[in-house]
Design an enzyme around this catalytic site. Structure first.
Site, short mmCIF file in Angstrom:
data_model
loop_
_atom_site.label_atom_id
_atom_site.label_comp_id
_atom_site.label_asym_id
_atom_site.label_seq_id
_atom_site.Cartn_x
_atom_site.Cartn_y
_atom_site.Cartn_z
N SER A 11 3.43 1.03 -0.59
CA SER A 11 4.28 0.83 -1.75
C SER A 11 3.67 0.63 -2.93
O SER A 11 2.34 0.27 -2.98
CB SER A 11 5.32 -0.48 -1.42
OG SER A 11 6.02 -0.45 -0.57
N1 SAH Z 1 3.78 -2.48 4.19
C1 SAH Z 1 2.97 -1.19 4.59
C2 SAH Z 1 3.79 0.11 3.87
C3 SAH Z 1 4.83 0.27 5.04
S1 SAH Z 1 5.21 1.99 5.12
C4 SAH Z 1 1.78 -1.40 3.59
O1 SAH Z 1 1.49 -2.40 2.75
O2 SAH Z 1 1.04 -0.62 3.51
C5 SAH Z 1 6.52 1.91 6.35
C6 SAH Z 1 5.79 1.58 7.74
O3 SAH Z 1 6.77 1.04 8.87
C7 SAH Z 1 5.03 2.98 8.52
O4 SAH Z 1 3.85 2.45 8.88
C8 SAH Z 1 5.82 3.12 9.82
O5 SAH Z 1 5.37 3.47 10.72
C9 SAH Z 1 6.20 1.70 10.17
N2 SAH Z 1 7.44 1.60 10.95
C10 SAH Z 1 8.88 2.39 10.83
N3 SAH Z 1 9.53 2.07 11.81
C11 SAH Z 1 9.09 0.91 12.40
C12 SAH Z 1 9.64 -0.03 13.49
N4 SAH Z 1 10.76 0.19 14.07
N5 SAH Z 1 8.56 -0.91 14.12
C13 SAH Z 1 7.55 -1.14 13.14
N6 SAH Z 1 6.88 -0.17 12.23
C14 SAH Z 1 7.71 0.69 11.87
#
Ligand code: SAH
Length: 220
Positions: free
Chosen positions: A68
């Site tokens: 983000s």
């Molecule tokens: N917080 C992260 C950005 C997240 S992007 C940072 O600081 O870089 C969103 C993430 O959520 C992705 O890596 C995706 O694979 C993960 N995601 C999506 N659905 C999910 C689920 N059910 N459980 C765990 N991770 C999930």
């Protein structure tokens, strides 16, 4: 490579990011500003993004996922009203940047990522950078992390149709959840405060996150 080696080369960029992107837009929680002045976003962003790691934008981290924008990380962290003794659950480790920012403020961070390659890379960075209070689990985070519950705070960093029911059950009595909630293509930040048997909800900034996929999220 330790945190302190990195602080020297990028500290001016981080200071500028905090002043221009965060403070001028109203982020005021000192603990959040301090953590974001210190945490090496360029390491989590990876070598391909190094030149824009502190720019006012989200960044591609591979596997169709993003870190983000710094402002969004700051607003979500501020909405959690963190204290030093908190145990926080994050769903969506991604690059690990948000977890690292949280870990600079609280006692412990438990973070769940469904994509194994991202989880392994984030774990390696936490070790290299000596973030010792973060645990990473590879799983569907929509079902939470029962063995570690209850959590004081929960942050979901992927777009959810609603707050998954298991996460509400794993939230402590006065806990707070912050998550982008809406449809698959646009959301608003939802802050949910548990107050005994009552739940208070408020909606904050509009946002666009990648989808939360899983049992209590969107179908993959
Ligand atoms: N917080 C992260 C950005 C997240 S992007 C940072 O600081 O870089 C969103 C993430 O959520 C992705 O890596 C995706 O694979 C993960 N995601 C999506 N659905 C999910 C689920 N059910 N459980 C765990 N991770 C999930």
């Amino acid at each position: 490579m330790t945190l302190d080696d990195n602080r020297d080369n990028f500290s001016d960029k981080r200071e500028e990011m905090v002043n221009i992107q965060l403070i001028r837009r109203g982020v005021s929680d000192d603990a959040v500003l301090r953590a974001m002045r210190h945490c090496p976003r360029h390491i989590f962003a990876g070598p391909a993004n190094e030149g824009r790691a502190y720019a006012d934008m989200a960044l591609d981290i591979g596997q169709h996922q993003t870190i983000s924008q710094p402002y969004m990380v700051a607003v979500m962290t501020e909405l959690l009203e963190l204290s030093k003794t908190d145990k926080v659950l994050e769903i969506g480790t991604g690059s690990g940047y948000q977890a690292a920012v949280l870990s600079e403020i609280v006692l412990r961070v438990c973070t769940v990522e469904r994509i194994e390659a991202l989880a392994i890379e984030a774990r390696r960075k936490f070790t290299d950078l000596e973030y010792r209070n973060i645990d990473v689990k590879i799983a569907d985070g929509t079902i939470g992390w029962l063995e570690e519950a209850p959590f004081d705070k929960i942050i979901i960093t992927a777009a959810a149709p609603d707050i998954p029911a298991p996460l509400l059950e794993q939230l402590g009595q006065r806990g707070i959840v912050v998550a982008p909630v809406g449809d698959r293509h646009s959301q608003s930040l939802l802050k949910l405060v548990k107050d005994g048997s009552q739940i208070h909800k408020s909606y904050h900034v509009p946002c666009v996150f990648v989808p939360l996929l899983g049992k209590y999220g969107w179908d993959s």
